[in-house]
Design a protein around this motif. Structure first.
Motif, PDB file in Angstrom:
ATOM      1  N   LEU A   1      -5.534  -1.978  -1.484  1.00 30.33           N
ATOM      2  CA  LEU A   1      -5.583  -2.925  -0.735  1.00 30.33           C
ATOM      3  C   LEU A   1      -6.429  -4.180  -1.210  1.00 30.33           C
ATOM      4  O   LEU A   1      -6.580  -5.099  -0.398  1.00 30.33           O
ATOM      5  CB  LEU A   1      -6.745  -2.165   0.286  1.00 30.33           C
ATOM      6  N   LYS A   2      -7.212  -3.994  -2.425  1.00 31.98           N
ATOM      7  CA  LYS A   2      -7.652  -5.054  -2.927  1.00 31.98           C
ATOM      8  C   LYS A   2      -6.986  -5.915  -3.845  1.00 31.98           C
ATOM      9  O   LYS A   2      -7.208  -6.487  -4.692  1.00 31.98           O
ATOM     10  CB  LYS A   2      -9.062  -4.745  -3.390  1.00 31.98           C
TER      11      LYS A   2
ATOM     12  N   ILE B   1      -7.141   2.353  -1.953  1.00 33.78           N
ATOM     13  CA  ILE B   1      -8.249   1.405  -2.006  1.00 33.78           C
ATOM     14  C   ILE B   1      -7.974   0.333  -2.970  1.00 33.78           C
ATOM     15  O   ILE B   1      -7.884  -0.828  -2.801  1.00 33.78           O
ATOM     16  CB  ILE B   1      -9.500   2.066  -2.412  1.00 33.78           C
TER      17      ILE B   1
ATOM     18  N   THR C   1      -9.962  -0.706   5.073  1.00 34.59           N
ATOM     19  CA  THR C   1     -10.519   0.167   4.009  1.00 34.59           C
ATOM     20  C   THR C   1     -11.402   1.318   4.458  1.00 34.59           C
ATOM     21  O   THR C   1     -11.212   2.305   3.976  1.00 34.59           O
ATOM     22  CB  THR C   1     -11.198  -0.693   2.979  1.00 34.59           C
TER      23      THR C   1
ATOM     24  N   THR D   1       0.926  -1.146   0.003  1.00 34.43           N
ATOM     25  CA  THR D   1      -0.049   0.101   0.027  1.00 34.43           C
ATOM     26  C   THR D   1       0.870   1.345   0.067  1.00 34.43           C
ATOM     27  O   THR D   1       0.640   2.141  -0.804  1.00 34.43           O
ATOM     28  CB  THR D   1      -0.946   0.038   1.176  1.00 34.43           C
TER      29      THR D   1
END
Lengths: 283, 299
Positions: free
Chosen positions: B231-232, B228, B280, B80
């Motif tokens: 994180l995914k 975001i 998140t 991240t």
């Protein structure tokens, strides 16, 4: 920068240096694509004997044919097409309907509803793969088209509602009110006035959504377990697992998977940028 | 009230227009999120009828007895931080360059954006082949340069693999930041820039005092979206290493998936999911409040 064109004529050294570095980086950016395409067109013997960037001496089209059959591409291609062709227009329609209602009809809790929908645009569905499988399984929809289309619809709604809502809200309410007084229903106003005026936005969203639906992998991985229901990304993944040392064929499979989205992008380029930025940057 | 007049009420019409989208969204996006929360307090293998309540046991397990969770946590953190810094900086640089009136500007922009539309799983496949230790692009390039000794097993070496994947991720994502910054740059008032130049400001001063302040909202958006999407990160890691070698590229999203869908421990997998979800939300909620405020300020 006062008159950039003039600057170029005077050969501003800064701009020339800038252009050269941008072009060089662009070449680096293109190398993976060139490398993959060249490998896809080479025979196995040539891959092992020649340099990475040597142009294929004899074009080996058979890589594509062999990969197509080995990878069950006709089936995965068909599945991807069906899912994309149903999901994209349907999703856009329901999102536009909802965006219209939220922007133009006083429901009392418009703002709260909008926030509720926007919230989803930020949620990582990767976190929910297991409960999603669980839900679709309990509906007996694993390995079916609806079983993957419904979740795709759900995760497409937030972003599209967000964009369309900000667009519809800019249309003066007086227009809607005048039409209502003339006896039109909201359905008519939506269909006859709002859909036509929002065609450019809808086109942009359509193309963005086409690409992301075509490319989606994680949900399909969980919801489509039967080989015959697989989409292209799943097919490619399994092809890599089985035939990873047939380099020519593997690269041909990559090219075939990527090509449709690439073509759509090259043809409709300007819509991508407007579709992406109309929402994000306006805030 | 007759059916017709009821149908004519704006409220009913509004509800009818809203229902399909909201219904499918609530059922297939919101409910799974609630279910993941419920599952994280239960013990379930995905098959039996019975989902047994176990309180905080799953959380206790992942936090204290699961070494992989912390590896995944650390990797997600590194990933991240890297993806919030590197792709946006490169994207800003490209956008500033490509915002000038240059020859072939449009094709250059197109080249940088092209990787964004390639399926992440195809990017993974492409780069796995480029990282092939024998015939891949990097092995060949280093051999051509006589630097074979520099070659490592890019995806097989535990210390290198995560960063090798990240390079592919940068290649794919820089174009996205670039496009957002290019759009943001359109909002920079060119008369201000001209005025600054007339006043004798140099390029750096103009950038610092005119361009950068005007870009502030765009910068926020790019940073939030980068956080975001980092994180995914799932597809590209699943496709390139599957979390290996020896869990060295394991990430929270992938670990949650592996626990539930491959080890069939839905409870522990869901607990990992909830941790990721909370991380998140820690970014999303302040962001949503910020953008609401921006909006009401604009009105």
């Amino acid at each position: 920068m006062i008159a950039p064109a003039l600057n170029m004529k005077r050969r501003d050294p800064v701009l020339i240096g800038l252009w050269i570095s941008l072009a060089l980086v662009a070449l680096v950016w293109l190398t993976p694509v060139v490398f993959i395409t060249f490998t896809a067109l080479k025979s196995e013997a040539e891959i092992f004997s020649t340099a990475a960037f040597s142009v294929p001496s004899a074009i080996e089209w058979s890589n594509f044919g062999v990969a197509w059959i080995k990878g069950n591409f006709s089936q995965t291609f068909f599945n991807s097409t069906v899912i994309t062709l149903v999901k994209v227009p349907l999703g856009l329609l329901i999102s536009a309907m909802a965006a219209y209602a939220l922007a133009q009809i006083k429901l009392g809790w418009n703002k709260a509803l909008l926030l509720f929908v926007l919230f989803g645009a930020m949620l990582p569905f990767q976190v929910m793969l297991a409960p999603l499988f669980n839900l679709v399984n309990s509906l007996d929809l694993i390995d079916t088209y609806p079983g993957v289309i419904l979740p795709y619809l759900a995760f497409g709604v937030p972003y599209q509602v967000f964009i369309l809502h900000s667009f519809f809200r800019a249309v003066p309410k007086e227009l809607t009110e005048a039409a209502l007084i003339d006896g039109a229903t909201h359905f008519t106003i939506f269909r006859r006035i709002f859909l036509p005026v929002s065609l450019p936005v809808l086109a942009a969203l359509l193309i963005l959504d086409f690409v992301s639906t075509w490319n989606e992998f994680a949900m399909a991985l969980v919801l489509l377990q039967d080989k015959n229901m697989w989409t292209l990304p799943l097919g490619l993944m399994s092809f890599q697992g089985q035939f990873s040392s047939n380099y020519g064929e593997l690269n041909a499979a990559i090219v075939m998977t990527v090509l449709p989205a690439t073509l759509v992008y090259l043809i409709f380029q300007r819509y991508f940028v407007s579709g992406l930025t109309s929402g994000a940057v306006k805030g | 009230m007759t059916l017709i007049s009821r149908f004519r009420s704006p409220r009913t019409q509004g509800i009818l227009l809203l229902t399909p989208a909201l219904g499918v969204y609530a059922m297939f996006a919101i409910w799974p999120m609630i279910d993941v929360l419920i599952l994280s307090f239960q013990d379930w293998n995905g098959i039996t009828e019975n989902r047994e309540w176990v309180g905080l046991r799953n959380y206790y397990h992942i936090l204290y007895n699961d070494p992989v969770f912390w590896v995944a946590f650390k990797n997600t953190f590194i990933w991240t931080v890297l993806s919030v810094v590197i792709p946006p900086l490169l994207g800003l640089g490209l956008a500033l360059g490509l915002n000038q009136k240059l020859i072939l500007r449009a094709p250059l922009r197109a080249i940088y954006y092209l990787p964004v539309i390639i399926a992440p799983i195809a990017v993974a496949t492409m780069w796995r082949w480029m990282y092939d230790p024998f015939f891949g692009l990097f092995a060949q390039l280093l051999a051509d340069l006589g630097l074979s000794s520099w070659a490592v097993d890019w995806l097989g070496d535990r210390d290198v693999a995560l960063y090798s994947i990240f390079v592919a991720y940068v290649w794919q994502n820089v174009g996205f930041s670039m496009v957002l910054f290019l759009a943001g740059l359109q909002s920079v008032d060119s008369s201000l820039i001209d005025a600054a130049h007339i006043d004798g400001a140099n390029r750096r001063q103009v950038f610092k005092n005119v361009t950068l302040p005007a870009l502030r909202p765009t910068i926020t958006i790019v940073l939030v979206l980068s956080t975001i999407s980092s994180l995914k990160a799932f597809d590209i890691i699943y496709g390139m290493t599957g979390g290996g070698p020896a869990q060295s590229t394991q990430m929270l999203a992938l670990w949650a998936f592996t626990q539930s869908m491959e080890i069939f421990d839905y409870g522990r997998g869901s607990a990992v999911s909830v941790v990721l979800l909370l991380l998140t939300l820690a970014v999303v909620i302040p962001y949503m409040r910020w953008s609401q405020k921006q909006e009401s300020d604009a009105q």
